[in-house]
Motif scaffolding. Structure first.
Motif, PDB file in Angstrom:
ATOM      1  N   THR A  20       0.828  -1.207   0.000  1.00  0.00           N
ATOM      2  CA  THR A  20       0.000   0.000   0.000  1.00  0.00           C
ATOM      3  C   THR A  20       0.864   1.261   0.000  1.00  0.00           C
ATOM      4  O   THR A  20       0.374   2.343  -0.314  1.00  0.00           O
ATOM      5  CB  THR A  20      -0.940   0.017   1.218  1.00  0.00           C
ATOM      6  OG1 THR A  20      -0.156  -0.104   2.405  1.00  0.00           O
ATOM      7  CG2 THR A  20      -1.945  -1.115   1.147  1.00  0.00           C
ATOM      8  N   ASN A  21       2.141   1.109   0.340  1.00  0.00           N
ATOM      9  CA  ASN A  21       3.029   2.275   0.371  1.00  0.00           C
ATOM     10  C   ASN A  21       3.180   2.907  -1.002  1.00  0.00           C
ATOM     11  O   ASN A  21       3.186   4.130  -1.131  1.00  0.00           O
ATOM     12  CB  ASN A  21       4.409   1.894   0.907  1.00  0.00           C
ATOM     13  CG  ASN A  21       4.381   1.591   2.378  1.00  0.00           C
ATOM     14  OD1 ASN A  21       3.409   1.851   3.062  1.00  0.00           O
ATOM     15  ND2 ASN A  21       5.453   1.005   2.881  1.00  0.00           N
ATOM     16  N   SER A  22       3.316   2.097  -2.052  1.00  0.00           N
ATOM     17  CA  SER A  22       3.511   2.668  -3.386  1.00  0.00           C
ATOM     18  C   SER A  22       2.269   3.439  -3.830  1.00  0.00           C
ATOM     19  O   SER A  22       2.373   4.476  -4.487  1.00  0.00           O
ATOM     20  CB  SER A  22       3.888   1.586  -4.400  1.00  0.00           C
ATOM     21  OG  SER A  22       2.878   0.617  -4.504  1.00  0.00           O
ATOM     22  N   GLN A  23       1.096   2.964  -3.469  1.00  0.00           N
ATOM     23  CA  GLN A  23      -0.140   3.675  -3.790  1.00  0.00           C
ATOM     24  C   GLN A  23      -0.165   5.038  -3.093  1.00  0.00           C
ATOM     25  O   GLN A  23      -0.435   6.071  -3.711  1.00  0.00           O
ATOM     26  CB  GLN A  23      -1.348   2.850  -3.374  1.00  0.00           C
ATOM     27  CG  GLN A  23      -2.669   3.535  -3.641  1.00  0.00           C
ATOM     28  CD  GLN A  23      -3.847   2.751  -3.089  1.00  0.00           C
ATOM     29  OE1 GLN A  23      -3.724   2.031  -2.104  1.00  0.00           O
ATOM     30  NE2 GLN A  23      -4.991   2.887  -3.728  1.00  0.00           N
ATOM     31  N   TYR A  24       0.137   5.028  -1.804  1.00  0.00           N
ATOM     32  CA  TYR A  24       0.158   6.270  -1.034  1.00  0.00           C
ATOM     33  C   TYR A  24       1.206   7.243  -1.584  1.00  0.00           C
ATOM     34  O   TYR A  24       0.933   8.428  -1.788  1.00  0.00           O
ATOM     35  CB  TYR A  24       0.433   5.971   0.446  1.00  0.00           C
ATOM     36  CG  TYR A  24       0.633   7.205   1.268  1.00  0.00           C
ATOM     37  CD1 TYR A  24      -0.454   7.958   1.708  1.00  0.00           C
ATOM     38  CD2 TYR A  24       1.919   7.652   1.589  1.00  0.00           C
ATOM     39  CE1 TYR A  24      -0.280   9.110   2.454  1.00  0.00           C
ATOM     40  CE2 TYR A  24       2.105   8.808   2.328  1.00  0.00           C
ATOM     41  CZ  TYR A  24       1.013   9.527   2.756  1.00  0.00           C
ATOM     42  OH  TYR A  24       1.189  10.678   3.478  1.00  0.00           O
ATOM     43  N   LEU A  25       2.406   6.722  -1.828  1.00  0.00           N
ATOM     44  CA  LEU A  25       3.488   7.582  -2.318  1.00  0.00           C
ATOM     45  C   LEU A  25       3.154   8.171  -3.686  1.00  0.00           C
ATOM     46  O   LEU A  25       3.432   9.341  -3.950  1.00  0.00           O
ATOM     47  CB  LEU A  25       4.797   6.807  -2.377  1.00  0.00           C
ATOM     48  CG  LEU A  25       5.382   6.427  -1.022  1.00  0.00           C
ATOM     49  CD1 LEU A  25       6.508   5.410  -1.195  1.00  0.00           C
ATOM     50  CD2 LEU A  25       5.879   7.660  -0.279  1.00  0.00           C
ATOM     51  N   GLY A  26       2.576   7.365  -4.568  1.00  0.00           N
ATOM     52  CA  GLY A  26       2.184   7.866  -5.881  1.00  0.00           C
ATOM     53  C   GLY A  26       1.220   9.036  -5.780  1.00  0.00           C
ATOM     54  O   GLY A  26       1.355  10.044  -6.492  1.00  0.00           O
ATOM     55  N   ARG A  27       0.261   8.915  -4.895  1.00  0.00           N
ATOM     56  CA  ARG A  27      -0.705  10.000  -4.692  1.00  0.00           C
ATOM     57  C   ARG A  27      -0.023  11.252  -4.143  1.00  0.00           C
ATOM     58  O   ARG A  27      -0.312  12.373  -4.576  1.00  0.00           O
ATOM     59  CB  ARG A  27      -1.807   9.561  -3.734  1.00  0.00           C
ATOM     60  CG  ARG A  27      -2.795   8.617  -4.347  1.00  0.00           C
ATOM     61  CD  ARG A  27      -3.878   8.267  -3.354  1.00  0.00           C
ATOM     62  NE  ARG A  27      -4.809   7.323  -3.941  1.00  0.00           N
ATOM     63  CZ  ARG A  27      -5.582   6.533  -3.239  1.00  0.00           C
ATOM     64  NH1 ARG A  27      -5.556   6.586  -1.914  1.00  0.00           N
ATOM     65  NH2 ARG A  27      -6.394   5.689  -3.837  1.00  0.00           N
ATOM     66  N   GLN A  28       0.853  11.056  -3.173  1.00  0.00           N
ATOM     67  CA  GLN A  28       1.549  12.204  -2.574  1.00  0.00           C
ATOM     68  C   GLN A  28       2.425  12.910  -3.602  1.00  0.00           C
ATOM     69  O   GLN A  28       2.403  14.135  -3.700  1.00  0.00           O
ATOM     70  CB  GLN A  28       2.395  11.762  -1.378  1.00  0.00           C
ATOM     71  CG  GLN A  28       1.588  11.323  -0.179  1.00  0.00           C
ATOM     72  CD  GLN A  28       0.634  12.407   0.298  1.00  0.00           C
ATOM     73  OE1 GLN A  28      -0.571  12.239   0.278  1.00  0.00           O
ATOM     74  NE2 GLN A  28       1.155  13.537   0.720  1.00  0.00           N
ATOM     75  N   PHE A  29       3.192  12.155  -4.367  1.00  0.00           N
ATOM     76  CA  PHE A  29       4.052  12.782  -5.372  1.00  0.00           C
ATOM     77  C   PHE A  29       3.217  13.537  -6.401  1.00  0.00           C
ATOM     78  O   PHE A  29       3.597  14.621  -6.841  1.00  0.00           O
ATOM     79  CB  PHE A  29       4.955  11.745  -6.042  1.00  0.00           C
ATOM     80  CG  PHE A  29       6.110  11.309  -5.172  1.00  0.00           C
ATOM     81  CD1 PHE A  29       6.972  12.224  -4.609  1.00  0.00           C
ATOM     82  CD2 PHE A  29       6.334   9.955  -4.930  1.00  0.00           C
ATOM     83  CE1 PHE A  29       8.030  11.836  -3.809  1.00  0.00           C
ATOM     84  CE2 PHE A  29       7.396   9.551  -4.134  1.00  0.00           C
ATOM     85  CZ  PHE A  29       8.242  10.492  -3.568  1.00  0.00           C
ATOM     86  N   ALA A  30       2.088  12.985  -6.795  1.00  0.00           N
ATOM     87  CA  ALA A  30       1.205  13.669  -7.748  1.00  0.00           C
ATOM     88  C   ALA A  30       0.727  15.003  -7.171  1.00  0.00           C
ATOM     89  O   ALA A  30       0.703  16.023  -7.878  1.00  0.00           O
ATOM     90  CB  ALA A  30       0.018  12.778  -8.106  1.00  0.00           C
ATOM     91  N   LYS A  31       0.365  15.017  -5.883  1.00  0.00           N
ATOM     92  CA  LYS A  31      -0.063  16.260  -5.228  1.00  0.00           C
ATOM     93  C   LYS A  31       1.041  17.315  -5.271  1.00  0.00           C
ATOM     94  O   LYS A  31       0.769  18.511  -5.350  1.00  0.00           O
ATOM     95  CB  LYS A  31      -0.421  16.004  -3.758  1.00  0.00           C
ATOM     96  CG  LYS A  31      -1.745  15.363  -3.530  1.00  0.00           C
ATOM     97  CD  LYS A  31      -1.976  15.228  -2.036  1.00  0.00           C
ATOM     98  CE  LYS A  31      -3.160  14.355  -1.721  1.00  0.00           C
ATOM     99  NZ  LYS A  31      -3.327  14.171  -0.264  1.00  0.00           N
ATOM    100  N   TRP A  32       2.284  16.854  -5.175  1.00  0.00           N
ATOM    101  CA  TRP A  32       3.432  17.764  -5.144  1.00  0.00           C
ATOM    102  C   TRP A  32       3.934  18.125  -6.539  1.00  0.00           C
ATOM    103  O   TRP A  32       4.937  18.812  -6.690  1.00  0.00           O
ATOM    104  CB  TRP A  32       4.566  17.163  -4.333  1.00  0.00           C
ATOM    105  CG  TRP A  32       4.193  16.883  -2.909  1.00  0.00           C
ATOM    106  CD1 TRP A  32       3.321  17.571  -2.121  1.00  0.00           C
ATOM    107  CD2 TRP A  32       4.706  15.826  -2.097  1.00  0.00           C
ATOM    108  NE1 TRP A  32       3.247  16.998  -0.871  1.00  0.00           N
ATOM    109  CE2 TRP A  32       4.099  15.930  -0.826  1.00  0.00           C
ATOM    110  CE3 TRP A  32       5.621  14.809  -2.312  1.00  0.00           C
ATOM    111  CZ2 TRP A  32       4.371  15.057   0.206  1.00  0.00           C
ATOM    112  CZ3 TRP A  32       5.900  13.938  -1.277  1.00  0.00           C
ATOM    113  CH2 TRP A  32       5.280  14.059  -0.030  1.00  0.00           C
ATOM    114  N   GLY A  33       3.265  17.606  -7.569  1.00  0.00           N
ATOM    115  CA  GLY A  33       3.659  17.920  -8.929  1.00  0.00           C
ATOM    116  C   GLY A  33       4.870  17.136  -9.417  1.00  0.00           C
ATOM    117  O   GLY A  33       5.543  17.547 -10.361  1.00  0.00           O
TER     118      GLY A  33
END
Length: 114
Positions: A20-33
């Motif tokens: 689940t970490n990769s899912q969370y990280l992907g979302r966070q990086f997208a938020k940060w551009g």
């Protein structure tokens, strides 16, 4: 900026743990551009992890996992080898970890020393 997420842990490859970490990280990086170029998973194998680090073409590499106290956690060692720098012990942080253990918070200090 382009990012690669590298997850480590044989338990992820064997399906024992859901990543689940990769899912969370992907979302966070997208938020940060930050564009996630690739997400990959490697078992607890230093040689393979170093090779993966050498192959990456991203501007940002995010390593996730393999930082625990057990013998199969090789991320620190692989990163040290890849960068050509020695591992060091940050005494102030180690002292804080000892304090947690003395208060009964896991993991046991004997394992932290690795």
């Amino acid at each position: 900026m382009e990012c690669q997420i590298i997850c480590t842990g044989t338990e992820l490859l064997l399906g024992e743990t859901l990543n689940t970490n990769s899912q969370y990280l992907g979302r966070q990086f997208a938020k940060w551009g930050i564009d996630v170029y690739e997400v990959s998973t490697y078992g607890d194998n230093k040689v393979r992890l170093v090779e993966a680090l050498k192959r990456t073409k991203s501007q940002l590499i995010f390593l996730n996992g393999g930082l625990g106290p057990t013998e199969d956690d090789v991320t620190r060692e692989a990163l040290s080898e890849f960068l050509g720098v020695p591992e060091i012990v940050h005494q102030r942080t180690l002292d804080k970890m000892k304090n947690f253990v003395e208060k009964g918070i896991k993991p046991a200090f004997q394992e932290i020393k690795k």
